[in-house]
Design an enzyme around this catalytic site. Structure first.
Site, PDB file in Angstrom:
ATOM      1  N   GLY A   1       0.850  -1.196   0.000  1.00 55.82           N
ATOM      2  CA  GLY A   1       0.000   0.000   0.000  1.00 55.82           C
ATOM      3  C   GLY A   1       0.876   1.231   0.000  1.00 55.82           C
TER       4      GLY A   1
ATOM      5  N   GLY B   1       2.846   3.501   1.476  1.00 60.11           N
ATOM      6  CA  GLY B   1       3.478   3.616   2.783  1.00 60.11           C
ATOM      7  C   GLY B   1       4.063   4.999   3.019  1.00 60.11           C
TER       8      GLY B   1
ATOM      9  CE  LYS C   1       8.196   7.067  -4.372  1.00 59.77           C
ATOM     10  NZ  LYS C   1       8.526   6.392  -5.646  1.00 59.77           N
TER      11      LYS C   1
ATOM     12  N   GLY D   1       7.862   6.736   6.184  1.00 61.33           N
ATOM     13  CA  GLY D   1       6.927   7.538   5.390  1.00 61.33           C
ATOM     14  C   GLY D   1       7.587   8.633   4.570  1.00 61.33           C
TER      15      GLY D   1
ATOM     16  CG  ASP E   1       4.871  -3.728  -5.170  1.00 56.78           C
ATOM     17  OD1 ASP E   1       5.423  -4.782  -5.543  1.00 56.78           O
ATOM     18  OD2 ASP E   1       5.471  -2.840  -4.545  1.00 56.78           O
TER      19      ASP E   1
HETATM   20  P1  AMP Z   1       8.971   0.467  -3.290  1.00 60.69           P
HETATM   21  O1  AMP Z   1      10.067  -0.531  -3.216  1.00 60.69           O
HETATM   22  O2  AMP Z   1       9.425   1.905  -3.162  1.00 60.69           O
HETATM   23  O3  AMP Z   1       8.092   0.275  -4.474  1.00 60.69           O
HETATM   24  O4  AMP Z   1       8.080   0.245  -1.986  1.00 60.69           O
HETATM   25  C1  AMP Z   1       7.531  -0.987  -1.606  1.00 60.69           C
HETATM   26  C2  AMP Z   1       6.577  -0.766  -0.445  1.00 60.69           C
HETATM   27  O5  AMP Z   1       7.267  -0.193   0.677  1.00 60.69           O
HETATM   28  C3  AMP Z   1       5.437   0.194  -0.746  1.00 60.69           C
HETATM   29  O6  AMP Z   1       4.320  -0.251  -0.035  1.00 60.69           O
HETATM   30  C4  AMP Z   1       5.962   1.505  -0.211  1.00 60.69           C
HETATM   31  O7  AMP Z   1       4.937   2.408   0.105  1.00 60.69           O
HETATM   32  C5  AMP Z   1       6.713   1.052   1.031  1.00 60.69           C
HETATM   33  N1  AMP Z   1       7.780   1.977   1.407  1.00 60.69           N
HETATM   34  C6  AMP Z   1       8.958   2.196   0.758  1.00 60.69           C
HETATM   35  N2  AMP Z   1       9.702   3.103   1.402  1.00 60.69           N
HETATM   36  C7  AMP Z   1       9.000   3.483   2.503  1.00 60.69           C
HETATM   37  C8  AMP Z   1       9.228   4.392   3.580  1.00 60.69           C
HETATM   38  N3  AMP Z   1      10.346   5.111   3.669  1.00 60.69           N
HETATM   39  N4  AMP Z   1       8.261   4.513   4.507  1.00 60.69           N
HETATM   40  C9  AMP Z   1       7.128   3.804   4.437  1.00 60.69           C
HETATM   41  N5  AMP Z   1       6.861   2.917   3.463  1.00 60.69           N
HETATM   42  C10 AMP Z   1       7.774   2.759   2.500  1.00 60.69           C
HETATM   43 MG    MG Z   2       6.492   0.728  -5.170  1.00 63.99          MG
END
Ligand code: AMP
Ligand code: MG
Length: 487
Positions: free
Chosen positions: A90, A92, A113, A126, A252
Site C-alpha cells: 500500500g 506507505g 510521495k 513515510g 506492485d
Molecule cells: P517500493 O520498493 O518503493 O516500491 O516500496 C515498496 C513498499 O514499501 C510500498 O508499499 C511503499 O509504500 C513502502 N515503502 C517504501 N519506502 C517506505 C518508507 N520510507 N516509509 C514507508 N513505506 C515505504
Molecule cells: Mg512501489
C-alpha cells in the site's frame, strides 16, 4: 492558464471508499523550497509555469497546505516482490491527494510521495530523501521526452527535515502525475484477501474510466486484459530499445495503464550490457536488463491469476500468449528505425542481435553508437565507429551486411537519413553519473544543475548549443555506480 487555487478536482478513486484507501493528511516538511518543476507537467494541469516560483506552490507540495477539494488517501494494494507474494503493501509514504481534470477533459492523479506515515508504512518512516526524489523527477520527465510511456513529475520540493537512511539525509517530496495509480497489485490484493465484491468494483472502475473502448467488446474484461498485455509489451520493447533498466519490476510497481512507474535504482545503460543489474540488492539478477522481457510476462501472469474470477483461464492464456510476439514486433520495429531502416526484411532480427553481441564484447556506448551511426552516410559512419570495437573482423563483417542492407532499403540523401535517425536516436540520456552530479550539487543547496539537466533531457533528440558535456561517455568514476535501493 490557471492559478493554483483554480484547479478542479473530481476524486473518483476516493469515492470507491474505505475498502480501497484510507484518509490520511500529509505530514509537512520543514522549510520547504522548490528544487525543480517541469513546465511540461504544469501544462497538463493548465498551470501557468510562473506559479512554481510562488511560496504557496512549495507549501502545497510539501504538505503545509491543501486545496479544500483535495481528499488525500493512502491506497491499499499487495504484490509479488522478487517473485514472492507480499500480502499487505500500500501507499506507505505517498498519498493520492486527489484527481484534477484539465481543460482537455483529462483526469490526472496528484500523488505526493514522501508525505509521511500511513497505515501501510510498515517499518518505514513515510519519507523520501532528496536524492531519490530528484531521480524519480528526472527519470519520469526524461522517459516521457523519449516517447516511453511513464508517470510524470510536476516538481520536487526539498526541505530541512532530517531523514535517516545509511546516513542522515534531507526529506523531499515529489509530486507525481498519472491518469491512474492503480497497480497490478491492487487486483492481487482483493483476489488474495477473497473480497470478490470489491474486486469487481475495482475492475469496473478501471474498465469504465481507463478502458472505456473495451466496454463495447463482447468480453469487456478480456478485452481490457489484452490491452494491458499489449501496452506492457510495447512499454518494455521501448525500455529494451533505449537501454532503460527499471530495477524493481515487482507487481506492485506495475501500472494498470502500461506506463513506467515507481522509480527506484533504475539506470540507462552506458556501455551495452545485456546482463546489467542496476539494483545492487538484486543478487540473482531477477531484474537484469535482458530479464525485463520475460519478467514482463511473469508479471502479466500474476495479474491474470488475480483476474480468474472474471475471465476463463483459457482466454487469459491466449491473451498472455500475445505478449512475446507483440513485444518482438514493437522491439524490432524500433531497432530498425534506430538503424535507419524503413522497410522490414526477414533477417533484421539477426542484424540487430549480431550488433548487440559485438557491442557487448567491446563495451560500446549504447546511446552514442546509434546517434553517430546517423551522423553521416552508412559507409562513413561505420568506418568511423569501427575504432570502438575490439573484434574488428566481427565488426567489419557486420558493417558489410549493414551497408548492403541500407543500400537495399532505399535511395535517400545523407541529410534525410540523418534527420530520420536523429529523430529516434537521442543524443542525451539520463546517465547515472549525470544524475549523481546534479544530486551532489542539490544536496549542497545548488539546484541549478538539476534544472539544467532536466532542460537538456526534455529535448533528448535535439543537439543543444553548449551542452556537449551531457552527451559524453561517463568518466571512470561514473561507470557502474552502485545505486542504493534505499530511497
Ligand atoms: P517500493 O520498493 O518503493 O516500491 O516500496 C515498496 C513498499 O514499501 C510500498 O508499499 C511503499 O509504500 C513502502 N515503502 C517504501 N519506502 C517506505 C518508507 N520510507 N516509509 C514507508 N513505506 C515505504
Ligand atoms: Mg512501489
Amino acid at each position: 492558464m490557471k492559478a493554483l487555487d483554480e484547479l478542479t478536482f473530481d476524486n473518483r478513486f476516493a469515492r470507491l471508499g474505505d475498502a480501497f484507501s484510507t484518509h490520511v493528511l500529509p505530514d509537512p516538511l520543514d522549510e520547504p523550497r522548490l528544487v525543480v518543476a517541469s513546465n511540461a507537467a504544469m501544462a497538463l494541469l493548465d498551470l501557468d509555469p510562473v506559479v512554481a516560483e510562488t511560496p504557496v506552490f512549495a507549501e502545497l507540495f510539501s504538505g503545509h497546505k491543501l486545496w479544500a477539494e483535495a481528499e488525500p488517501r493512502a491506497m491499499v494494494y499487495s504484490g509479488h516482490q522478487f517473485g514472492g507474494y507480499s500480502p499487505q503493501l500500500g501507499d506507505g509514504r505517498g498519498l493520492l491527494l486527489g484527481e484534477v481534470y484539465n481543460q482537455a477533459g483529462e483526469h490526472w492523479d496528484l500523488h505526493l510521495k514522501g508525505a509521511g506515515l500511513t497505515p501501510y508504512s510498515r517499518m518505514g518512516d513515510g519519507r523520501a530523501v532528496l536524492r531519490s526524489s530528484i531521480r524519480e523527477f528526472l527519470a519520469s520527465e526524461a522517459l516521457h521526452a523519449l516517447g516511453i510511456p511513464s508517470s510524470r513529475a510536476l516538481c520536487v520540493i526539498g526541505s530541512n527535515t532530517p531523514v535517516w537512511r545509511e546516513k542522515q539525509e534531507r526529506g523531499a517530496m515529489v509530486l507525481r502525475l498519472a491518469h491512474s495509480h492503480i497497480r497490478f497489485g491492487h487486483f492481487e490484493y482483493f483476489y488474495y484477501t477473497k473480497k470478490p465484491e470489491q474486486q469487481k468494483e475495482l475492475a469496473e472502475h478501471v474498465l469504465s474510466l481507463h478502458y472505456p473502448e473495451c466496454m463495447e467488446q463482447p468480453e469487456p474484461y478480456l478485452a481490457m486484459f489484452s490491452e494491458i498485455v499489449e501496452r506492457n509489451a510495447e512499454m518494455i520493447a521501448k525500455w529494451q530499445a533505449y537501454g532503460f533498466c527499471h530495477g524493481v519490476m515487482n507487481t506492485d510497481n506495475m501500472s494498470i495503464l502500461g506506463i513506467t512507474f515507481d522509480f527506484g535504482p533504475f539506470a540507462f545503460l552506458d556501455d551495452f550490457d545485456a546482463h546489467f543489474i542496476c539494483n545492487h540488492s538484486d543478487h540473482e539478477g531477477r531484474y537484469s536488463f535482458s530479464n525485463q522481457v520475460p519478467i514482463g510476462q511473469w508479471n502479466l501472469s500474476a495479474l491474470a491469476q488475480a483476474l480468474t474470477p472474471f475471465i476463463s483461464v483459457d482466454a487469459l492464456k491466449e491473451a498472455l500468449g500475445l505478449y512475446l510476439p507483440l513485444y518482438q514486433a514493437h522491439y524490432l520495429d524500433l531497432m530498425r528505425r534506430r538503424l535507419g531502416l524503413t522497410i522490414a526484411e526477414e533477417d533484421d532480427q539477426k542484424l540487430v542481435e549480431q550488433l548487440l553481441k559485438l557491442m557487448q564484447n567491446s563495451g560500446v556506448d549504447y546511446t552514442l553508437f546509434f546517434r553517430r551511426l546517423g551522423d553521416e552516410s552508412a559507409a562513413l559512419a561505420v568506418a568511423r565507429l569501427r575504432d570502438d570495437f575490439v573484434d574488428l573482423a566481427g565488426f567489419d563483417a557486420w558493417a558489410e551486411q549493414y551497408k548492403a542492407r541500407v543500400a537495399r532499403d532505399g535511395d535517400y540523401s545523407e541529410a534525410q537519413r540523418r534527420e530520420r535517425m536523429h529523430a529516434v536516436n537521442p543524443l542525451y540520456i539520463l546517465r547515472n553519473y549525470l544524475a549523481q552530479n546534479a544530486i551532489a550539487a542539490a544536496e549542497s543547496g545548488d539546484y541549478s544543475e538539476v534544472r539544467r539537466l532536466h532542460e537538456v533531457l526534455s529535448k533528448p533528440f535535439d543537439e543543444q548549443a553548449g551542452m556537449e558535456q551531457y552527451a559524453q561517455r561517463p568518466p571512470d568514476w561514473g561507470k557502474h555506480l552502485e545505486i542504493s535501493c534505499s530511497s
